[in-house]
Design a protein around this motif. Structure first.
Motif, PDB file in Angstrom:
ATOM      1  N   THR A  72       0.832  -1.207   0.000  1.00  0.00           N
ATOM      2  CA  THR A  72       0.000   0.000   0.000  1.00  0.00           C
ATOM      3  C   THR A  72       0.862   1.251   0.000  1.00  0.00           C
ATOM      4  N   SER A  73       0.205   2.366  -0.177  1.00  0.00           N
ATOM      5  CA  SER A  73       0.913   3.648  -0.189  1.00  0.00           C
ATOM      6  C   SER A  73       1.408   4.043   1.192  1.00  0.00           C
ATOM      7  N   GLN A  74       0.930   3.379   2.239  1.00  0.00           N
ATOM      8  CA  GLN A  74       1.337   3.687   3.610  1.00  0.00           C
ATOM      9  C   GLN A  74       2.456   2.782   4.099  1.00  0.00           C
ATOM     10  N   GLY A  75       2.984   1.938   3.215  1.00  0.00           N
ATOM     11  CA  GLY A  75       4.119   1.093   3.587  1.00  0.00           C
ATOM     12  C   GLY A  75       3.729  -0.272   4.123  1.00  0.00           C
ATOM     13  N   GLN A  76       2.414  -0.535   4.276  1.00  0.00           N
ATOM     14  CA  GLN A  76       2.020  -1.846   4.792  1.00  0.00           C
ATOM     15  C   GLN A  76       2.073  -2.905   3.695  1.00  0.00           C
ATOM     16  N   ILE A  77       2.455  -4.117   4.130  1.00  0.00           N
ATOM     17  CA  ILE A  77       2.404  -5.296   3.244  1.00  0.00           C
ATOM     18  C   ILE A  77       1.359  -6.230   3.821  1.00  0.00           C
ATOM     19  N   TYR A  78       0.351  -6.526   2.984  1.00  0.00           N
ATOM     20  CA  TYR A  78      -0.724  -7.417   3.396  1.00  0.00           C
ATOM     21  C   TYR A  78      -0.611  -8.744   2.637  1.00  0.00           C
ATOM     22  N   GLU A  79      -1.072  -9.728   3.313  1.00  0.00           N
ATOM     23  CA  GLU A  79      -1.204 -11.034   2.654  1.00  0.00           C
ATOM     24  C   GLU A  79      -2.678 -11.279   2.418  1.00  0.00           C
ATOM     25  N   ALA A  80      -3.013 -11.725   1.224  1.00  0.00           N
ATOM     26  CA  ALA A  80      -4.419 -11.910   0.877  1.00  0.00           C
ATOM     27  C   ALA A  80      -4.560 -13.109  -0.042  1.00  0.00           C
ATOM     28  N   GLU A  81      -5.821 -13.491  -0.259  1.00  0.00           N
ATOM     29  CA  GLU A  81      -6.120 -14.579  -1.188  1.00  0.00           C
ATOM     30  C   GLU A  81      -7.496 -14.338  -1.769  1.00  0.00           C
ATOM     31  N   ARG A 100      -4.688  -9.764   5.634  1.00  0.00           N
ATOM     32  CA  ARG A 100      -4.063  -9.485   6.925  1.00  0.00           C
ATOM     33  C   ARG A 100      -2.682  -8.881   6.711  1.00  0.00           C
ATOM     34  N   GLN A 101      -2.339  -7.961   7.604  1.00  0.00           N
ATOM     35  CA  GLN A 101      -1.061  -7.273   7.499  1.00  0.00           C
ATOM     36  C   GLN A 101       0.029  -8.186   8.034  1.00  0.00           C
ATOM     37  N   VAL A 102       1.181  -8.200   7.297  1.00  0.00           N
ATOM     38  CA  VAL A 102       2.308  -9.028   7.718  1.00  0.00           C
ATOM     39  C   VAL A 102       3.558  -8.211   7.994  1.00  0.00           C
ATOM     40  N   TYR A 103       3.653  -6.989   7.421  1.00  0.00           N
ATOM     41  CA  TYR A 103       4.850  -6.208   7.653  1.00  0.00           C
ATOM     42  C   TYR A 103       4.606  -4.780   7.209  1.00  0.00           C
ATOM     43  N   THR A 104       5.489  -3.858   7.697  1.00  0.00           N
ATOM     44  CA  THR A 104       5.454  -2.453   7.285  1.00  0.00           C
ATOM     45  C   THR A 104       6.857  -2.022   6.894  1.00  0.00           C
ATOM     46  N   LEU A 105       6.980  -1.461   5.673  1.00  0.00           N
ATOM     47  CA  LEU A 105       8.278  -0.990   5.204  1.00  0.00           C
ATOM     48  C   LEU A 105       8.466   0.460   5.597  1.00  0.00           C
ATOM     49  N   GLU A 106       9.677   0.777   6.023  1.00  0.00           N
ATOM     50  CA  GLU A 106       9.965   2.145   6.455  1.00  0.00           C
ATOM     51  C   GLU A 106      11.275   2.609   5.846  1.00  0.00           C
ATOM     52  N   GLU A 107      11.325   3.931   5.705  1.00  0.00           N
ATOM     53  CA  GLU A 107      12.591   4.587   5.387  1.00  0.00           C
ATOM     54  C   GLU A 107      12.987   5.411   6.592  1.00  0.00           C
ATOM     55  N   GLU A 108      14.023   6.252   6.434  1.00  0.00           N
ATOM     56  CA  GLU A 108      14.482   7.006   7.608  1.00  0.00           C
ATOM     57  C   GLU A 108      13.440   7.989   8.118  1.00  0.00           C
ATOM     58  N   SER A 109      12.525   8.370   7.234  1.00  0.00           N
ATOM     59  CA  SER A 109      11.496   9.332   7.648  1.00  0.00           C
ATOM     60  C   SER A 109      10.206   8.676   8.089  1.00  0.00           C
ATOM     61  N   GLY A 110      10.174   7.349   8.081  1.00  0.00           N
ATOM     62  CA  GLY A 110       8.961   6.646   8.485  1.00  0.00           C
ATOM     63  C   GLY A 110       8.464   5.727   7.405  1.00  0.00           C
ATOM     64  N   PRO A 111       7.218   5.243   7.513  1.00  0.00           N
ATOM     65  CA  PRO A 111       6.663   4.329   6.498  1.00  0.00           C
ATOM     66  C   PRO A 111       6.711   4.963   5.111  1.00  0.00           C
ATOM     67  N   ALA A 112       7.025   4.111   4.131  1.00  0.00           N
ATOM     68  CA  ALA A 112       7.151   4.571   2.741  1.00  0.00           C
ATOM     69  C   ALA A 112       6.331   3.653   1.850  1.00  0.00           C
ATOM     70  N   PRO A 113       5.804   4.197   0.751  1.00  0.00           N
ATOM     71  CA  PRO A 113       4.979   3.367  -0.144  1.00  0.00           C
ATOM     72  C   PRO A 113       5.757   2.127  -0.627  1.00  0.00           C
ATOM     73  N   VAL A 114       5.024   1.022  -0.726  1.00  0.00           N
ATOM     74  CA  VAL A 114       5.614  -0.215  -1.249  1.00  0.00           C
ATOM     75  C   VAL A 114       5.485  -0.169  -2.772  1.00  0.00           C
ATOM     76  N   CYS A 115       6.597   0.193  -3.412  1.00  0.00           N
ATOM     77  CA  CYS A 115       6.531   0.412  -4.875  1.00  0.00           C
ATOM     78  C   CYS A 115       6.430  -0.900  -5.663  1.00  0.00           C
ATOM     79  N   CYS A 116       7.152  -1.936  -5.225  1.00  0.00           N
ATOM     80  CA  CYS A 116       7.161  -3.198  -5.977  1.00  0.00           C
ATOM     81  C   CYS A 116       7.246  -4.364  -5.011  1.00  0.00           C
TER      82      CYS A 116
END
Length: 974
Positions: free
Chosen positions: A164-173, A191-207
């Protein structure tokens, strides 16, 4: 050496001359002819799709030949590119102001996710027409989707990852229900499984990308604007359907490994290249602020699959603050960057821009670039137009780049089907090896090129690299065609010279012993190579001269053996007193001519072994050709050595059963010289029939007489039927031997009597033995006492031969009585014959008037006729006609002569004035002559019945019809 090199180059130019090409054809340095028949097709060939969208294009995705396009606000267009004329249009059914933000299509083209800018997400399956909202996904702006390529199907996505654009990674089916088009909730879980962050906080998951390595290990790649994360872990076997939570749970307390770059585009995009017939990508390219991070994927590594990473900075004309790249696509050797008005292709090997394509302003600003991983097609679209790129022969110029990078093996791999390019690569590799003093490798490469031969050879000569020069010549020789005989001859001769020089240098240095042995083995392999055999054989004289000039007798012998020049080998051994070795060569190769040539030398030194070798050759050797060697040997050798010659001659006579007179004569001479005891047994075994004796009788007689072998001479006289000479000579040896000779002429009693008289005279006069003389009378019935009496002296009394005289008188009386009896028998026989003659004169036969001729079947009494005792009757002329063809030629001639005489006697005399008495006398004589002629004719014609006599028996094999008259007879029957 220079002259050989020049000759080789001249012959090479003659055999490899290239016809003059046209103006459009060039002949490069390599010697290959290259011609461009038409303009070469570019690697990336653009094609505008003939499609005019009714509304502006918002988004476009393509996978597995399935294309999905969002048009305007509420329309979705699906096209199966295999059936482009049958598009499928689906309405989203939205009444609000929601717009399509992004679309995501799985690798099978079955599952389509539509992210809206209102933080909602829709789902559309390829098999249905109705779009369904994913309620659990609501409230999230979807940026990326990681599809499950291992568990997904056409009705079920399997566990997937959603960024998502908020950095969350969800698992779905998501799953399509079997009972109806969709169940109440097509999204099984979210369901959410992880959140990606950069130095400034959560960042969009581009790929997001999910890959599986070896041993069930999964690799998950996730990117933000500046970071690239890797999650590595195993999913317990049997729990793959439960998702990837366990992998992310490992990194709940600490960050996973990641790569970070300072610059920022505001987004990032990662592209993968998957070769054909493979399910996993082989390389990746991550477009971010500092450039493009390119590398390969190594699934065997434990913690990270990224390997061989390097950053290719953007071309100078790309300023990320003004015209930053929009999208990236990766092919086998290039990555393509999409800008707002152009496409740039950069080679992943050297970072150089190899292709640029500008788009006209009328098409509008370029929106995005996508690649269909299944068919390797690249799609670019604007709001108005869709373009497609075909990738054609992408590897055509890769060899140049690998060559410039000194990766020659890869360069050769990519130009193996282009000989002109391969030649350039080999030349560059050879030069590279030469500069780095890897001379042997350089020589191997140079040998495969079309570079000028003399330049390369002189290059190694100037560098004093004789070993490398040899390697170059060997490889060059192996690449020559069979028709290039001149070049083959020159190279072969030059290599021989170089090998001999090199061996001469190494042989004098004890420290180089191992290298010498290795070089010697290579030289021998070169000489015995089947490919070089013909050339070496045709030029063996030159090779022998080279070997002789270097004094290398060892290899001269070795080369002679290879060339099967065994004469030279044997001669070499004989010159060096190696007689056993010489005989071994002869015995091994069994060449008759070599045996004949070298036997005179070998038998002087190793006679027993030579004779053994002759015997082993058996009938392949002609003993006559070996006699000169034996004669020379026997004249200078001892008796024991002569026995070897006798042994071989006996083998020829008794084992091979030779009948050549020369062989038997020579054996006879050896017997007469050294083995008198064997001489007589040989003569007796040969027999007494002159036609079956194989030695020369006159030569044997002279030989035996010269050596005083009287008994042998007697035997030869007997064979020659010279009985008088045999008896005369036998009387000098033994009277009994003479007696055996005297009885031999069985058919000539006069000669036998004469021979016995010789014996009797010898016994009486020489031995003066009356009793032995009387014994001679009893041994031969032809001798009488009166024949022997003249030999006795006058003083001999009658008592010694009284009994012989009485016996002789009795024999005479018996003979007289026998003669009387024979005379009486003869008288009686004569009397009976006279009676038979008289009876025959009175014998007659009766002929009836109706009797007919047995031949013509006409009445018999009409003409003169013959009557035979068998009862057959013939006219005279009929019998003559039947008998004449079967008579011998001389009888036919005699019969014709008699007939002429008979005709002459039947003519009347022309004289009418002869005296009466003379006429009477002439008549009487003529009548008598005529009767005699008739009698002679009767003896020939009427000797026997033509039907019952031998004439009929002899004619049994004659055809009924004369062959000469067969055709005439056959025609008469038609």
């Amino acid at each position: 050496m220079a002259s050989i090199l020049d000759e080789y180059e001249d012959s090479l130019h003659r055999s490899a001359s290239v016809p003059q090409a046209r103006a459009s054809v060039g002949i490069p340095h390599s010697g290959y002819v290259s011609a461009r028949l038409e303009k070469e097709t570019p690697i990336f060939n653009k094609q505008r799709i003939d499609f005019a969208p009714p509304e502006k294009i918002n988004s476009l995705v393509v996978s597995s030949n399935q294309l999905c396009m969002s048009l305007g606000k509420d329309t979705l267009l699906r096209i199966d590119l295999g059936k482009p004329d049958e598009p499928n249009q689906v309405e989203l059914g939205r009444k609000d102001e929601a717009k399509v933000y992004k679309m995501f299509l799985d690798h099978t083209g079955s599952h389509l996710l539509i992210a809206l800018n209102t933080n909602e997400c829709l789902y559309l399956n390829r098999s249905v027409q109705k779009v369904r909202a994913l309620s659990r996904w609501k409230g999230h702006l979807i940026e990326s989707v990681g599809w499950n390529k291992f568990l997904g199907s056409e009705t079920n996505t399997g566990p997937i990852l959603v960024g998502t654009s908020q950095g969350q990674i969800y698992e779905a089916e998501i799953s399509v229900s079997e009972g109806s088009l969709f169940s109440t909730n097509p999204d099984q879980y979210f369901r959410q499984v992880y959140t990606l962050e950069e130095e400034s906080g959560p960042a969009p998951v581009c790929c997001l990308e999910i890959e599986r390595g070896i041993e069930g290990k999964f690799f998950i790649i996730a990117t933000t604007r500046k970071r690239l994360f890797q999650f590595v872990g195993k999913v317990p076997e049997g729990t793959e359907q439960q998702g990837f939570s366990s992998i992310f749970a490992v990194h709940a307390d600490h960050l996973p490994s990641f790569r970070e770059f300072p610059a920022n585009l505001g987004f990032s995009e990662i592209a993968f290249y998957t070769p054909k017939l493979r399910s996993s990508p082989r390389s990746f390219a991550w477009m971010m602020g500092n450039g493009v991070l390119y590398g390969t994927l190594d699934y065997s590594r434990p913690d990270s699959i990224l390997s061989d990473e390097r950053v290719w900075v953007y071309p100078p004309d790309i300023d990320i603050t003004v015209n930053k790249p929009i999208s990236i696509v990766l092919t086998q050797f290039h990555f393509l960057l999409l800008l707002s008005d152009r496409v740039k292709a950069v080679c992943t090997l050297n970072g150089q821009v190899v292709f640029q394509d500008l788009f006209l302003e009328k098409f509008g600003s370029l929106t995005r670039m996508i690649k269909d991983p299944t068919v390797q097609q690249i799609w670019i679209y604007t709001e108005k137009v869709v373009f497609r790129y075909h990738v054609q022969r992408e590897s055509r110029d890769v060899w140049k780049m690998y060559m410039n990078m000194n990766k020659f093996d890869l360069a050769k791999e990519y130009c193996k089907d282009r000989p002109e390019c391969l030649d350039i690569v080999l030349a560059k590799e050879a030069e590279h090896c030469f500069q780095n003093k890897r001379y042997l490798d350089s020589a191997k490469c140079y040998a495969l090129t079309q570079n000028y031969f003399e330049e390369i050879a002189l290059k190694f000569i100037e560098a004093k690299q004789e070993e490398a020069l040899m390697e170059f010549l060997i490889k060059k020789l192996s690449n020559l065609k069979p028709s290039e005989k001149t070049q083959t001859t020159l190279l072969t001769t030059w290599l021989t010279e170089l090998y001999l020089n090199w061996l001469g240098v190494l042989q004098g240095d004890p420290s180089q012993r191992n290298l010498y042995l290795d070089t010697r083995e290579k030289f021998r392999t070169f000489l015995s190579s089947p490919k070089n055999k013909d050339c070496l054989f045709n030029n063996r004289a030159s090779i022998y001269e080279l070997l002789a000039s270097h004094g290398d007798t060892e290899h001269m012998v070795y080369f002679a053996v290879i060339m099967q020049d065994y004469e030279r080998v044997v001669a070499h051994h004989c010159q060096h007193d190696e007689y056993d070795e010489a005989l071994n060569v002869l015995s091994r190769h069994r060449d008759e001519k070599l045996f004949y040539k070298f036997s005179p030398v070998l038998i002087q030194h190793i006679p027993k072994k030579v004779v053994d070798a002759w015997i082993s050759m058996g009938s392949r050797l002609d003993a006559r050709n070996l006699i000169p060697a034996l004669v020379n040997y026997s004249q200078s050798a001892s008796t024991q050595q002569i026995n070897e010659a006798i042994r071989y001659m006996e083998f020829c006579v008794y084992q091979l059963e030779e009948t050549q007179q020369a062989i038997h004569n020579y054996l006879l001479s050896l017997y007469a010289l050294c083995r008198p005891d064997s001489l007589l047994s040989y003569l007796e075994q040969a027999g007494t029939n002159p036609n079956r004796i194989h030695y020369d009788l006159k030569y044997a007689l002279r030989l035996c007489a010269e050596h005083g072998h009287h008994r042998a001479c007697v035997h030869i006289y007997k064979v020659m039927e010279l009985y008088e000479e045999a008896v005369d000579l036998a009387l000098q040896v033994d009277v009994d031997l003479a007696k055996s000779c005297a009885d031999l002429p069985e058919d000539d009693e006069e000669l036998r009597k004469k021979l016995w008289l010789k014996i009797a005279r010898h016994v009486v006069q020489e031995e003066k033995d009356v009793k032995k003389a009387m014994a001679c009378l009893s041994s031969c019935a032809l001798l009488k006492i009166e024949d022997v009496l003249p030999f006795f002296p006058d003083f001999v009394t009658i008592d010694h031969f009284k009994e012989a005289i009485c016996n002789s008188l009795e024999d005479y009386n018996k003979h007289i009585e026998e003669l009387k009896r024979e005379m009486e028998e003869a008288t009686q026989s004569a009397k009976r014959i006279r009676e038979d003659i008289q009876e025959m004169r009175n014998k007659y036969g009766s002929v009836e008037p109706q009797e007919k001729c047995a031949v013509c079947d006409f009445p018999l009494l009409n003409r003169p006729f013959y009557l035979f005792l068998c009862g057959h009757m013939f006219h005279y002329d009929c019998l003559l006609q039947a008998v004449f063809p079967n008579l011998p030629a001389y009888k036919q001639a005699k019969l014709e002569d008699l007939q002429k005489k008979l005709a002459a006697t039947s003519q009347p005399s022309k004289s009418h004035h002869r005296p009466k008495d003379a006429d009477t006398i002439s008549l009487g004589k003529g009548q008598q002559s005529r009767e005699q002629i008739k009698a002679d004719i009767d003896d020939i014609v009427a000797a026997e019945c033509v039907y019952c006599g031998e004439l009929m028996i002899r004619s049994i094999d004659k055809p009924f019809i004369d062959p000469q008259k067969y055709e005439e007879e056959m025609q008469s029957w038609l």
